[in-house]
Write a protein that holds these residues in place. Structure first.
Motif, PDB file in Angstrom:
ATOM      1  N   GLU A  86       3.737  -5.613   0.209  1.00 18.46           N
ATOM      2  CA  GLU A  86       2.458  -5.521   0.978  1.00 18.46           C
ATOM      3  C   GLU A  86       1.267  -5.617   0.396  1.00 18.46           C
ATOM      4  O   GLU A  86       0.334  -6.193   1.147  1.00 18.46           O
ATOM      5  N   ALA A  87       0.966  -5.300  -0.774  1.00 17.96           N
ATOM      6  CA  ALA A  87      -0.232  -5.459  -1.601  1.00 17.96           C
ATOM      7  C   ALA A  87      -0.461  -6.930  -1.789  1.00 17.96           C
ATOM      8  O   ALA A  87      -1.654  -7.597  -1.342  1.00 17.96           O
ATOM      9  N   ASN A  88       0.450  -7.763  -2.165  1.00 21.63           N
ATOM     10  CA  ASN A  88       0.430  -9.076  -2.045  1.00 21.63           C
ATOM     11  C   ASN A  88      -0.060  -9.677  -0.908  1.00 21.63           C
ATOM     12  O   ASN A  88      -0.667 -10.681  -0.557  1.00 21.63           O
ATOM     13  N   PHE A  89       1.051  -9.428   0.131  1.00 17.36           N
ATOM     14  CA  PHE A  89       0.636  -9.973   1.471  1.00 17.36           C
ATOM     15  C   PHE A  89      -0.877  -9.694   1.915  1.00 17.36           C
ATOM     16  O   PHE A  89      -1.443 -10.510   2.702  1.00 17.36           O
ATOM     17  N   LEU A  90      -1.337  -8.449   1.869  1.00 15.33           N
ATOM     18  CA  LEU A  90      -2.753  -8.103   2.307  1.00 15.33           C
ATOM     19  C   LEU A  90      -3.624  -8.947   1.748  1.00 15.33           C
ATOM     20  O   LEU A  90      -4.952  -9.489   2.293  1.00 15.33           O
ATOM     21  N   VAL A  91      -3.602  -8.863   0.465  1.00 15.73           N
ATOM     22  CA  VAL A  91      -4.586  -9.720  -0.524  1.00 15.73           C
ATOM     23  C   VAL A  91      -4.971 -11.184   0.045  1.00 15.73           C
ATOM     24  O   VAL A  91      -5.764 -11.749   0.231  1.00 15.73           O
ATOM     25  N   VAL A  92      -3.605 -11.846   0.024  1.00 15.01           N
ATOM     26  CA  VAL A  92      -3.618 -13.232   0.363  1.00 15.01           C
ATOM     27  C   VAL A  92      -4.073 -13.300   1.741  1.00 15.01           C
ATOM     28  O   VAL A  92      -4.791 -14.524   2.147  1.00 15.01           O
ATOM     29  N   LYS A  93      -3.689 -12.672   2.468  1.00 15.41           N
ATOM     30  CA  LYS A  93      -3.990 -12.654   4.001  1.00 15.41           C
ATOM     31  C   LYS A  93      -5.636 -12.571   4.213  1.00 15.41           C
ATOM     32  O   LYS A  93      -6.062 -13.062   5.489  1.00 15.41           O
ATOM     33  N   SER A  94      -6.262 -11.662   3.353  1.00 17.27           N
ATOM     34  CA  SER A  94      -7.654 -11.560   3.701  1.00 17.27           C
ATOM     35  C   SER A  94      -8.350 -12.874   3.332  1.00 17.27           C
ATOM     36  O   SER A  94      -9.579 -12.929   4.124  1.00 17.27           O
TER      37      SER A  94
END
Length: 388
Positions: free
Chosen positions: A87-95
């Motif tokens: 989820e950390a990888n997903f949130l950073v890329v999504k931002s």
């Protein structure tokens, strides 16, 4: 001056800085791979990370099966770690879809105070004043990068800056939790075990998330050599990154890792200069030098810290031994625990034992005939006043 440099530039410091910058280069390469995929219209961040987790699970899982060692940590710890990491990888890329790259670079520093707080609370890490000075210098160098973006008028506002900023703050917090958890596991469990289970459960969590969020995106991708090369290049770079992160965590901790990754944006500038022949603002070079100085100040001269951690580790091991085996541990180590005070040789212990067997108290020594005579008197003696 020479003694000062020798104190700071220890072998451990040089290895930590060099390994940290190699990890920073790997992160930079993943950024360029993601940019190339986005340029081709491919937007599947979880799918990119999925292959990395599969590689970790296959390679390190195979090593773990070959070794056949018992687990050193509970399996559900790795499930929670994998969930946080994905989820950390997903949130950073999504931002990146909602806010500017300048805001992402600035707010990504939020992971550093989070890591310091978490290691202080849960890992009982002691930070000297010099450590905080190093952190401040690194953050100041990154702020110069932000000013450079503003100065060169490269700042984009983004479609929804508030939403993007909240996503990057949440992602940076999860990164801090993931890094501190990995530091704890790599120092108290096993690196191969950590990578194997992180890969296994990370692949499972990623597969579930892909089936929900990115299934239609994957169907619309037209696979070609131009799309496959950056996709697999991203996964390979992430695999090496994940494999080497535990090494740096064991050497210098999660705070040093996060400080080292601050230079990833600056390495991107260097690649832009030499690979794409682009011009950048001069503040980038000042910022890079500032972060490098901050890394040396933070990690330099850690000999005292190593000795402190060794003493703490011995104390914790002693406490653990007492809790598990009671007085059994002290009985096994009693002879050599304090040399010169309680240590005795085998011949001395045997000699003492022989003396204890043959020694009798003074004033009570009697011959065999006297003992026999006394025994006979006791048998024939009768109590006074009793008639037969």
């Amino acid at each position: 001056m020479a003694d000062f440099i020798k104190e700071f530039l220890t072998k451990k410091t040089v290895v930590a800085i060099g390994l940290g910058q190699f990890l920073s280069l790997l992160i930079t390469s993943t950024g360029f791979s993601s940019s190339e995929l986005a340029r081709k219209g491919i937007n599947a961040p979880t799918s990119q990370s999925f292959l990395n987790y599969v590689l970790l699970g296959i390679i390190y899982g195979g090593i773990m099966i070959y070794r056949r060692k018992p687990l050193k940590a509970k399996w559900y710890y790795y499930v929670l770690l994998a969930l946080v990491d994905v989820e950390a990888n997903f949130l950073v890329v999504k931002s990146y879809q909602y806010t500017s790259i300048t805001s992402v670079m600035l707010l990504d520093c939020w992971s550093i105070p989070c890591v310091i707080l978490l290691t202080w609370l849960f890992l009982k890490t002691k930070y000297k004043f010099r450590k905080f000075v190093g952190v401040a210098i690194c953050v100041a160098g990154l702020v110069l990068v932000v000013f450079s973006d503003v100065h060169s008028a490269n700042r984009a506002s983004g479609s929804n800056p508030v939403k993007g900023d909240l996503l990057i703050i949440a992602g940076a917090t999860l990164y801090a939790v993931s890094n501190v958890s990995e530091e704890f596991l790599v120092k108290n469990a096993d690196r191969v075990e950590l990578m194997a289970f992180l890969g296994l459960f990370g692949a499972i969590v990623s597969a579930c998330q892909i089936s929900i969020l990115e299934r239609s995106e994957l169907k619309s991708i037209h696979w070609s050599a131009g799309a496959a090369l950056p996709f697999f290049g991203f996964s390979l770079a992430m695999f090496f990154f994940y494999s080497l992160v535990p090494v740096l965590l064991k050497i210098s901790g999660s705070t040093m890792l996060n400080l080292s990754l601050l230079t990833s944006d600056m390495w991107a500038v260097v690649i832009r200069i030499f690979a794409y022949h682009e011009k950048v603002d001069w503040m980038y070079f000042v910022a890079f030098a500032g972060v490098a100085v901050g890394l040396v100040v933070y990690s330099g001269g850690d000999k005292e810290g190593d000795q402190y951690r060794i003493e703490i580790g011995d104390e914790q091991q002693s406490k653990h031994c007492d809790e598990e085996a009671g007085s059994g541990c002290s009985s096994r180590t009693g002879y050599n625990s304090r040399p010169g005070v309680t240590s005795t040789s085998a011949s001395e212990r045997q000699f003492t034992s022989n003396k204890d067997v043959t020694r009798e108290p003074q004033g009570t020594s009697t011959s065999a005939s006297e003992r026999q005579f006394t025994s006979n008197k006791d048998v024939t003696r009768e109590p006074q006043g009793k008639k037969i």
